[in-house]
Design a protein around this motif. Structure first.
Motif, PDB file in Angstrom:
ATOM      1  N   LYS A   5       0.834  -1.200   0.000  1.00  0.00           N
ATOM      2  CA  LYS A   5       0.000   0.000   0.000  1.00  0.00           C
ATOM      3  C   LYS A   5       0.871   1.254   0.000  1.00  0.00           C
ATOM      4  CE  LYS A   5      -4.072  -1.906   2.248  1.00  0.00           C
ATOM      5  NZ  LYS A   5      -4.913  -1.903   3.441  1.00  0.00           N
ATOM      6  N   THR A   6       1.925   1.244   0.786  1.00  0.00           N
ATOM      7  CA  THR A   6       2.830   2.389   0.839  1.00  0.00           C
ATOM      8  C   THR A   6       3.482   2.597  -0.518  1.00  0.00           C
ATOM      9  OG1 THR A   6       3.261   1.992   3.166  1.00  0.00           O
ATOM     10  CG2 THR A   6       4.862   3.342   1.996  1.00  0.00           C
ATOM     11  N   PHE A   7       3.918   1.518  -1.145  1.00  0.00           N
ATOM     12  CA  PHE A   7       4.547   1.587  -2.456  1.00  0.00           C
ATOM     13  C   PHE A   7       3.591   2.188  -3.482  1.00  0.00           C
ATOM     14  CE2 PHE A   7       7.290   0.499  -5.847  1.00  0.00           C
ATOM     15  CZ  PHE A   7       6.530  -0.067  -6.837  1.00  0.00           C
ATOM     16  N   VAL A   8       2.354   1.705  -3.504  1.00  0.00           N
ATOM     17  CA  VAL A   8       1.367   2.204  -4.459  1.00  0.00           C
ATOM     18  C   VAL A   8       1.078   3.675  -4.187  1.00  0.00           C
ATOM     19  CG1 VAL A   8      -1.030   2.008  -5.216  1.00  0.00           C
ATOM     20  CG2 VAL A   8       0.338  -0.042  -4.904  1.00  0.00           C
ATOM     21  N   ASN A   9       0.932   4.064  -2.934  1.00  0.00           N
ATOM     22  CA  ASN A   9       0.663   5.461  -2.609  1.00  0.00           C
ATOM     23  C   ASN A   9       1.827   6.363  -2.998  1.00  0.00           C
ATOM     24  OD1 ASN A   9      -1.890   4.959  -1.639  1.00  0.00           O
ATOM     25  ND2 ASN A   9      -1.214   4.663   0.454  1.00  0.00           N
ATOM     26  N   GLY A  13       1.699   9.553  -5.697  1.00  0.00           N
ATOM     27  CA  GLY A  13       1.947  10.871  -5.160  1.00  0.00           C
ATOM     28  C   GLY A  13       2.781  11.755  -6.057  1.00  0.00           C
ATOM     29  N   ARG A  14       3.330  11.202  -7.122  1.00  0.00           N
ATOM     30  CA  ARG A  14       4.212  11.995  -7.976  1.00  0.00           C
ATOM     31  C   ARG A  14       4.213  11.457  -9.390  1.00  0.00           C
ATOM     32  NH1 ARG A  14       8.668   8.322  -7.363  1.00  0.00           N
ATOM     33  NH2 ARG A  14       8.258   7.219  -5.454  1.00  0.00           N
ATOM     34  N   LYS A  15       4.648  12.293 -10.318  1.00  0.00           N
ATOM     35  CA  LYS A  15       4.872  11.870 -11.693  1.00  0.00           C
ATOM     36  C   LYS A  15       6.375  11.768 -11.881  1.00  0.00           C
ATOM     37  CE  LYS A  15       0.740  13.822 -13.680  1.00  0.00           C
ATOM     38  NZ  LYS A  15       0.167  14.723 -14.660  1.00  0.00           N
ATOM     39  N   LEU A  16       6.806  10.719 -12.586  1.00  0.00           N
ATOM     40  CA  LEU A  16       8.229  10.482 -12.786  1.00  0.00           C
ATOM     41  C   LEU A  16       8.619  10.759 -14.225  1.00  0.00           C
ATOM     42  CD1 LEU A  16       8.450   7.077 -10.911  1.00  0.00           C
ATOM     43  CD2 LEU A  16       9.005   9.334 -10.031  1.00  0.00           C
ATOM     44  N   LEU A  17       9.809  11.314 -14.377  1.00  0.00           N
ATOM     45  CA  LEU A  17      10.360  11.511 -15.715  1.00  0.00           C
ATOM     46  C   LEU A  17      11.398  10.425 -15.965  1.00  0.00           C
ATOM     47  CD1 LEU A  17      10.913  15.361 -15.792  1.00  0.00           C
ATOM     48  CD2 LEU A  17       9.158  14.063 -16.969  1.00  0.00           C
ATOM     49  N   ASN A  18      11.277   9.740 -17.069  1.00  0.00           N
ATOM     50  CA  ASN A  18      12.246   8.724 -17.452  1.00  0.00           C
ATOM     51  C   ASN A  18      12.809   9.078 -18.818  1.00  0.00           C
ATOM     52  OD1 ASN A  18      11.758   7.233 -15.177  1.00  0.00           O
ATOM     53  ND2 ASN A  18      10.307   5.856 -16.167  1.00  0.00           N
ATOM     54  N   THR A  26      10.291  11.021 -21.481  1.00  0.00           N
ATOM     55  CA  THR A  26       8.938  10.500 -21.520  1.00  0.00           C
ATOM     56  C   THR A  26       8.310  10.706 -20.152  1.00  0.00           C
ATOM     57  OG1 THR A  26       9.617   8.801 -23.083  1.00  0.00           O
ATOM     58  CG2 THR A  26       7.538   8.449 -21.953  1.00  0.00           C
ATOM     59  N   LEU A  27       7.145  11.302 -20.104  1.00  0.00           N
ATOM     60  CA  LEU A  27       6.458  11.517 -18.845  1.00  0.00           C
ATOM     61  C   LEU A  27       5.737  10.236 -18.456  1.00  0.00           C
ATOM     62  CD1 LEU A  27       5.671  13.552 -16.678  1.00  0.00           C
ATOM     63  CD2 LEU A  27       3.696  14.145 -18.075  1.00  0.00           C
ATOM     64  N   MET A  28       6.066   9.732 -17.276  1.00  0.00           N
ATOM     65  CA  MET A  28       5.415   8.520 -16.783  1.00  0.00           C
ATOM     66  C   MET A  28       4.337   8.955 -15.799  1.00  0.00           C
ATOM     67  SD  MET A  28       6.842   6.051 -18.363  1.00  0.00           S
ATOM     68  CE  MET A  28       6.410   4.593 -17.457  1.00  0.00           C
ATOM     69  N   THR A  29       3.094   8.825 -16.212  1.00  0.00           N
ATOM     70  CA  THR A  29       1.983   9.238 -15.369  1.00  0.00           C
ATOM     71  C   THR A  29       1.688   8.172 -14.328  1.00  0.00           C
ATOM     72  OG1 THR A  29       0.372   8.237 -16.853  1.00  0.00           O
ATOM     73  CG2 THR A  29       0.937  10.551 -17.257  1.00  0.00           C
ATOM     74  N   THR A  30       0.837   8.520 -13.413  1.00  0.00           N
ATOM     75  CA  THR A  30       0.428   7.596 -12.365  1.00  0.00           C
ATOM     76  C   THR A  30      -0.100   6.300 -12.960  1.00  0.00           C
ATOM     77  OG1 THR A  30      -0.091   9.413 -10.888  1.00  0.00           O
ATOM     78  CG2 THR A  30      -1.136   7.317 -10.409  1.00  0.00           C
ATOM     79  N   ILE A  31      -0.985   6.413 -13.917  1.00  0.00           N
ATOM     80  CA  ILE A  31      -1.593   5.207 -14.486  1.00  0.00           C
ATOM     81  C   ILE A  31      -0.546   4.370 -15.213  1.00  0.00           C
ATOM     82  CG2 ILE A  31      -2.366   6.178 -16.687  1.00  0.00           C
ATOM     83  CD1 ILE A  31      -4.345   3.748 -14.453  1.00  0.00           C
ATOM     84  N   ASN A  32       0.429   5.020 -15.867  1.00  0.00           N
ATOM     85  CA  ASN A  32       1.497   4.273 -16.537  1.00  0.00           C
ATOM     86  C   ASN A  32       2.258   3.414 -15.525  1.00  0.00           C
ATOM     87  OD1 ASN A  32       1.923   7.147 -18.402  1.00  0.00           O
ATOM     88  ND2 ASN A  32       1.490   5.211 -19.406  1.00  0.00           N
ATOM     89  N   LYS A  33       2.631   4.040 -14.426  1.00  0.00           N
ATOM     90  CA  LYS A  33       3.430   3.337 -13.423  1.00  0.00           C
ATOM     91  C   LYS A  33       2.619   2.243 -12.735  1.00  0.00           C
ATOM     92  CE  LYS A  33       7.109   4.171 -12.593  1.00  0.00           C
ATOM     93  NZ  LYS A  33       8.293   3.533 -13.175  1.00  0.00           N
ATOM     94  N   LEU A  34       1.359   2.518 -12.447  1.00  0.00           N
ATOM     95  CA  LEU A  34       0.512   1.495 -11.831  1.00  0.00           C
ATOM     96  C   LEU A  34       0.323   0.309 -12.767  1.00  0.00           C
ATOM     97  CD1 LEU A  34      -2.252   3.623 -10.075  1.00  0.00           C
ATOM     98  CD2 LEU A  34      -0.663   2.040  -8.975  1.00  0.00           C
ATOM     99  N   GLN A  35       0.036   0.607 -14.033  1.00  0.00           N
ATOM    100  CA  GLN A  35      -0.167  -0.464 -15.004  1.00  0.00           C
ATOM    101  C   GLN A  35       1.118  -1.258 -15.202  1.00  0.00           C
ATOM    102  OE1 GLN A  35      -3.379  -0.886 -16.346  1.00  0.00           O
ATOM    103  NE2 GLN A  35      -2.542  -2.870 -16.856  1.00  0.00           N
ATOM    104  N   GLN A  36       2.238  -0.582 -15.212  1.00  0.00           N
ATOM    105  CA  GLN A  36       3.530  -1.253 -15.351  1.00  0.00           C
ATOM    106  C   GLN A  36       3.777  -2.184 -14.161  1.00  0.00           C
ATOM    107  OE1 GLN A  36       7.057   1.300 -15.175  1.00  0.00           O
ATOM    108  NE2 GLN A  36       7.801   0.251 -17.008  1.00  0.00           N
ATOM    109  N   ALA A  37       3.489  -1.703 -12.963  1.00  0.00           N
ATOM    110  CA  ALA A  37       3.657  -2.540 -11.764  1.00  0.00           C
ATOM    111  C   ALA A  37       2.713  -3.734 -11.809  1.00  0.00           C
ATOM    112  CB  ALA A  37       3.412  -1.715 -10.504  1.00  0.00           C
ATOM    113  N   LEU A  38       1.475  -3.514 -12.219  1.00  0.00           N
ATOM    114  CA  LEU A  38       0.494  -4.596 -12.325  1.00  0.00           C
ATOM    115  C   LEU A  38       0.945  -5.632 -13.350  1.00  0.00           C
ATOM    116  CD1 LEU A  38      -2.260  -5.859 -11.679  1.00  0.00           C
ATOM    117  CD2 LEU A  38      -3.256  -4.313 -13.391  1.00  0.00           C
TER     118      LEU A  38
END
Length: 121
Positions: A5-9, A13-18, A26-38
């Motif tokens: 839960k902490t990891f997901v939160n 909480g932020r957008k990452l630049l990769n 490339t801007l990695m949005t919240t949904i990108n990172k969540l979907q990638q983790a999933l």
């Protein structure tokens, strides 16, 4: 479970630049990172199931099955979060669907490669 839960939160909480391979950004949005983790969790689960089927060692088989079962909770939590973000931010839904199709295609290619390798044995 608390770590997940902490990891997901933290991801949300932020957008990452990769940097991509071409040197651009490339801007990695919240949904990108969540979907990638999933997708990573689902891929790991599939690999663990394959390892379980490929081994004759009963202890290893049991371990791989247990690890795969343990991932079910993580996958369910991540899927729930992806669904929530999609419901809160409808513009992410189309992006998420495209990523799911891409991941599905990658998983099918990986499975085909594994099948081909097994045929060669």
């Amino acid at each position: 479970m608390r770590i997940t839960k902490t990891f997901v939160n933290n991801i949300e909480g932020r957008k990452l630049l990769n940097k991509n391979l071409c040197g651009g950004i490339t801007l990695m949005t919240t949904i990108n990172k969540l979907q990638q983790a999933l997708n990573s969790a689902k891929g790991l689960q599939a690999d663990l199931k394959t390892f379980s089927m490929d081994t004759e060692d009963q202890q290893a088989k049991q371990m791989f099955n247990q690890l795969s079962t343990n991932l079910d909770t993580t996958i369910q939590m991540l899927q729930g979060r992806v669904d929530f973000v999609n419901s809160e931010e409808p513009q992410y839904l189309q992006q998420s669907l495209g990523m799911q199709q891409q991941q599905k295609n990658q998983q099918q290619a990986q499975q085909q490669n594994k099948n081909n390798q097994n045929k060669l044995r």
